[in-house]
Design a protein around this motif. Structure first.
Motif, PDB file in Angstrom:
ATOM      1  N   VAL A  10       0.863  -1.183   0.000  1.00  0.00           N
ATOM      2  CA  VAL A  10       0.000   0.000   0.000  1.00  0.00           C
ATOM      3  C   VAL A  10       0.896   1.228   0.000  1.00  0.00           C
ATOM      4  O   VAL A  10       1.804   1.339   0.832  1.00  0.00           O
ATOM      5  N   ARG A  11       0.653   2.127  -0.925  1.00  0.00           N
ATOM      6  CA  ARG A  11       1.440   3.360  -0.990  1.00  0.00           C
ATOM      7  C   ARG A  11       0.524   4.521  -0.621  1.00  0.00           C
ATOM      8  O   ARG A  11      -0.528   4.721  -1.243  1.00  0.00           O
ATOM      9  N   ARG A  12       0.925   5.269   0.394  1.00  0.00           N
ATOM     10  CA  ARG A  12       0.125   6.403   0.850  1.00  0.00           C
ATOM     11  C   ARG A  12       0.849   7.703   0.503  1.00  0.00           C
ATOM     12  O   ARG A  12       2.033   7.852   0.793  1.00  0.00           O
ATOM     13  N   VAL A  13       0.116   8.628  -0.113  1.00  0.00           N
ATOM     14  CA  VAL A  13       0.698   9.908  -0.502  1.00  0.00           C
ATOM     15  C   VAL A  13      -0.156  11.042   0.044  1.00  0.00           C
ATOM     16  O   VAL A  13      -1.373  10.908   0.195  1.00  0.00           O
ATOM     17  N   LYS A  14       0.485  12.140   0.326  1.00  0.00           N
ATOM     18  CA  LYS A  14      -0.202  13.293   0.898  1.00  0.00           C
ATOM     19  C   LYS A  14      -0.959  14.070  -0.171  1.00  0.00           C
ATOM     20  O   LYS A  14      -0.746  13.882  -1.368  1.00  0.00           O
ATOM     21  N   ALA A  15      -1.826  14.937   0.273  1.00  0.00           N
ATOM     22  CA  ALA A  15      -2.583  15.788  -0.639  1.00  0.00           C
ATOM     23  C   ALA A  15      -1.636  16.626  -1.485  1.00  0.00           C
ATOM     24  O   ALA A  15      -0.564  17.049  -1.017  1.00  0.00           O
ATOM     25  N   ASN A  16      -2.024  16.855  -2.716  1.00  0.00           N
ATOM     26  CA  ASN A  16      -1.245  17.688  -3.631  1.00  0.00           C
ATOM     27  C   ASN A  16      -1.729  19.128  -3.496  1.00  0.00           C
ATOM     28  O   ASN A  16      -2.828  19.472  -3.946  1.00  0.00           O
ATOM     29  N   LEU A  17      -0.924  19.968  -2.896  1.00  0.00           N
ATOM     30  CA  LEU A  17      -1.326  21.353  -2.637  1.00  0.00           C
ATOM     31  C   LEU A  17      -0.843  22.311  -3.717  1.00  0.00           C
ATOM     32  O   LEU A  17      -1.164  23.500  -3.681  1.00  0.00           O
ATOM     33  N   LYS A  18      -0.101  21.803  -4.703  1.00  0.00           N
ATOM     34  CA  LYS A  18       0.487  22.686  -5.711  1.00  0.00           C
ATOM     35  C   LYS A  18      -0.061  22.459  -7.117  1.00  0.00           C
ATOM     36  O   LYS A  18      -0.023  23.373  -7.946  1.00  0.00           O
ATOM     37  N   GLY A  19      -0.505  21.255  -7.411  1.00  0.00           N
ATOM     38  CA  GLY A  19      -0.926  20.952  -8.772  1.00  0.00           C
ATOM     39  C   GLY A  19      -2.115  20.019  -8.806  1.00  0.00           C
ATOM     40  O   GLY A  19      -2.890  19.928  -7.853  1.00  0.00           O
ATOM     41  N   ARG A  20      -2.237  19.289  -9.906  1.00  0.00           N
ATOM     42  CA  ARG A  20      -3.376  18.402 -10.126  1.00  0.00           C
ATOM     43  C   ARG A  20      -2.963  16.944  -9.930  1.00  0.00           C
ATOM     44  O   ARG A  20      -1.813  16.581 -10.130  1.00  0.00           O
ATOM     45  N   ASP A  21      -3.944  16.130  -9.591  1.00  0.00           N
ATOM     46  CA  ASP A  21      -3.772  14.687  -9.547  1.00  0.00           C
ATOM     47  C   ASP A  21      -4.634  14.067 -10.638  1.00  0.00           C
ATOM     48  O   ASP A  21      -5.848  14.292 -10.685  1.00  0.00           O
ATOM     49  N   LEU A  22      -4.005  13.275 -11.511  1.00  0.00           N
ATOM     50  CA  LEU A  22      -4.695  12.621 -12.609  1.00  0.00           C
ATOM     51  C   LEU A  22      -4.579  11.112 -12.420  1.00  0.00           C
ATOM     52  O   LEU A  22      -3.521  10.603 -12.053  1.00  0.00           O
ATOM     53  N   VAL A  23      -5.668  10.393 -12.690  1.00  0.00           N
ATOM     54  CA  VAL A  23      -5.655   8.933 -12.630  1.00  0.00           C
ATOM     55  C   VAL A  23      -5.988   8.410 -14.019  1.00  0.00           C
ATOM     56  O   VAL A  23      -7.017   8.785 -14.599  1.00  0.00           O
ATOM     57  N   VAL A  24      -5.134   7.533 -14.535  1.00  0.00           N
ATOM     58  CA  VAL A  24      -5.332   7.012 -15.886  1.00  0.00           C
ATOM     59  C   VAL A  24      -5.800   5.567 -15.822  1.00  0.00           C
ATOM     60  O   VAL A  24      -5.373   4.784 -14.975  1.00  0.00           O
ATOM     61  N   GLY A  25      -6.713   5.222 -16.737  1.00  0.00           N
ATOM     62  CA  GLY A  25      -7.174   3.847 -16.850  1.00  0.00           C
ATOM     63  C   GLY A  25      -6.110   2.944 -17.422  1.00  0.00           C
ATOM     64  O   GLY A  25      -4.977   3.364 -17.698  1.00  0.00           O
ATOM     65  N   ARG A 192     -13.512   8.724   0.480  1.00  0.00           N
ATOM     66  CA  ARG A 192     -14.465   9.486  -0.327  1.00  0.00           C
ATOM     67  C   ARG A 192     -14.795   8.771  -1.617  1.00  0.00           C
ATOM     68  O   ARG A 192     -15.956   8.666  -2.014  1.00  0.00           O
ATOM     69  N   GLN A 193     -13.763   8.266  -2.306  1.00  0.00           N
ATOM     70  CA  GLN A 193     -13.976   7.579  -3.571  1.00  0.00           C
ATOM     71  C   GLN A 193     -12.832   6.625  -3.840  1.00  0.00           C
ATOM     72  O   GLN A 193     -11.736   6.771  -3.299  1.00  0.00           O
ATOM     73  N   GLN A 223     -11.045   2.441 -33.254  1.00  0.00           N
ATOM     74  CA  GLN A 223     -12.187   3.263 -32.859  1.00  0.00           C
ATOM     75  C   GLN A 223     -13.178   2.469 -32.003  1.00  0.00           C
ATOM     76  O   GLN A 223     -14.380   2.746 -32.011  1.00  0.00           O
ATOM     77  N   GLY A 224     -12.629   1.490 -31.266  1.00  0.00           N
ATOM     78  CA  GLY A 224     -13.494   0.714 -30.395  1.00  0.00           C
ATOM     79  C   GLY A 224     -13.230   0.964 -28.933  1.00  0.00           C
ATOM     80  O   GLY A 224     -13.779   0.285 -28.074  1.00  0.00           O
ATOM     81  N   GLY A 225     -12.375   1.940 -28.645  1.00  0.00           N
ATOM     82  CA  GLY A 225     -12.059   2.240 -27.260  1.00  0.00           C
ATOM     83  C   GLY A 225     -11.364   3.569 -27.151  1.00  0.00           C
ATOM     84  O   GLY A 225     -11.123   4.255 -28.155  1.00  0.00           O
ATOM     85  N   GLU A 226     -11.029   3.942 -25.933  1.00  0.00           N
ATOM     86  CA  GLU A 226     -10.357   5.203 -25.680  1.00  0.00           C
ATOM     87  C   GLU A 226      -9.630   5.124 -24.353  1.00  0.00           C
ATOM     88  O   GLU A 226      -9.880   4.224 -23.540  1.00  0.00           O
ATOM     89  N   LEU A 227      -8.728   6.044 -24.150  1.00  0.00           N
ATOM     90  CA  LEU A 227      -8.021   6.175 -22.879  1.00  0.00           C
ATOM     91  C   LEU A 227      -8.750   7.215 -22.038  1.00  0.00           C
ATOM     92  O   LEU A 227      -9.012   8.330 -22.503  1.00  0.00           O
ATOM     93  N   THR A 228      -9.072   6.836 -20.812  1.00  0.00           N
ATOM     94  CA  THR A 228      -9.744   7.770 -19.913  1.00  0.00           C
ATOM     95  C   THR A 228      -8.781   8.237 -18.825  1.00  0.00           C
ATOM     96  O   THR A 228      -8.046   7.434 -18.244  1.00  0.00           O
ATOM     97  N   VAL A 229      -8.793   9.537 -18.573  1.00  0.00           N
ATOM     98  CA  VAL A 229      -8.028  10.140 -17.486  1.00  0.00           C
ATOM     99  C   VAL A 229      -9.020  10.858 -16.580  1.00  0.00           C
ATOM    100  O   VAL A 229      -9.812  11.687 -17.047  1.00  0.00           O
ATOM    101  N   LEU A 230      -8.998  10.514 -15.298  1.00  0.00           N
ATOM    102  CA  LEU A 230      -9.836  11.182 -14.309  1.00  0.00           C
ATOM    103  C   LEU A 230      -8.997  12.221 -13.591  1.00  0.00           C
ATOM    104  O   LEU A 230      -8.018  11.890 -12.916  1.00  0.00           O
ATOM    105  N   GLU A 231      -9.359  13.492 -13.762  1.00  0.00           N
ATOM    106  CA  GLU A 231      -8.717  14.565 -13.022  1.00  0.00           C
ATOM    107  C   GLU A 231      -9.456  14.713 -11.706  1.00  0.00           C
ATOM    108  O   GLU A 231     -10.632  15.090 -11.684  1.00  0.00           O
ATOM    109  N   LEU A 232      -8.795  14.358 -10.623  1.00  0.00           N
ATOM    110  CA  LEU A 232      -9.471  14.356  -9.330  1.00  0.00           C
ATOM    111  C   LEU A 232      -9.931  15.752  -8.936  1.00  0.00           C
ATOM    112  O   LEU A 232      -9.248  16.734  -9.225  1.00  0.00           O
ATOM    113  N   PRO A 233     -11.154  15.849  -8.356  1.00  0.00           N
ATOM    114  CA  PRO A 233     -11.913  14.692  -7.869  1.00  0.00           C
ATOM    115  C   PRO A 233     -12.866  14.041  -8.881  1.00  0.00           C
ATOM    116  O   PRO A 233     -13.209  12.870  -8.723  1.00  0.00           O
TER     117      PRO A 233
END
Length: 245
Positions: A10-25, A192-193, A223-233
């Motif tokens: 398990v890797r725990r990281v602190k809140a990002n207070l300077k930039g964005r957090d992105l999660v990629v599929g 939260r999520q 054209q049967g799929g795509e890459l999704t990136v979730l910009e938190l939250p």
């Protein structure tokens, strides 16, 4: 899933207070598509961070490049079932497993020298985790990231406390498909999520408080799929070879 152990289950990281957090599929070797997506989003590695739900490798054209970011200070990756098969094979040399793996995209691995194979496995062991937890500014768990799912009835804290030593739980975390198939919609309590991939869905969406963001990046060229990136939250971005939006 025997003979190997992740350095950080398990890797725990602190809140990002300077930039964005992105999660990629699930990336599945589609490194150029990922790079184009990050360029489109003006990703700044000095302040932004990128998190992966796992399955960096197989099926797409460039598995090695996709693994090349492991160890970067701004990149955090969950172990996917495809990476777990890589480890299982390397530690067992099971030829039946090799045949099975090749049928779902692992043939690239067998073109490499044993030294390179071993190097990639060590990179996975050192830098991939079963779960990644991002805290809020008060240090409480806010976003959890896993490859497939958190088992029914387990809170986030129960899950992260048990995952390091429970092989059955590890297997379910990497391989479960029920939520992606619409067979469960429960919430994971204590966070939260949660963000997950593994099961390809037609459109990224929430099930309970779990985001499902594997939208078949390796199918994008057809054209049967795509890459999704979730910009938190909660902001979704979708990318394919024909369109960036």
């Amino acid at each position: 899933m025997s003979g190997w152990q992740l350095a950080n289950p398990v890797r725990r990281v602190k809140a990002n207070l300077k930039g964005r957090d992105l999660v990629v599929g699930d990336i599945h070797g589609c490194f150029d598509l990922l790079q184009s997506a990050l360029d489109s989003l003006a990703f700044d590695e000095r302040v932004d961070r990128l998190f992966s739900v796992g399955d960096l490798i197989d099926r797409g054209p460039d598995s090695i490049a996709s693994m090349g970011w492991l160890g970067k200070p701004w990149f955090y990756a969950c172990l996917g079932n495809h990476e777990s098969v890589l480890l299982d094979y390397l530690y067992s040399q099971d030829e039946d497993l090799a045949d099975t793996w090749c049928r779902f995209g692992g043939e690239w691995f067998f073109d490499l020298s044993f030294k390179m194979q071993t190097s990639l496995a060590q990179r996975v062991l050192q830098h991939c985790s079963y779960a990644v937890e991002i805290s809020d500014q008060k240090g409480h768990a806010e976003t959890g990231i896993v490859h497939a799912d958190v088992p029914v009835g387990m809170s986030w804290s129960q899950f992260t406390s048990a995952i390091g030593d429970n092989s059955r739980l590890q297997y379910d975390t990497l391989w479960a498909r029920e939520r992606g198939r619409g067979l469960r919609s429960d919430r994971v309590e204590g966070v939260r999520q949660v963000v997950a991939g593994h099961q390809i869905v037609q459109g990224a969406h929430q099930s309970g408080n779990v985001w499902l963001i594997d939208t078949g990046a390796y199918r994008a060229e057809q054209q049967g799929g795509e890459l999704t990136v979730l910009e938190l939250p909660d902001r979704l971005h979708h990318f394919s070879d024909s369109a960036l939006r």
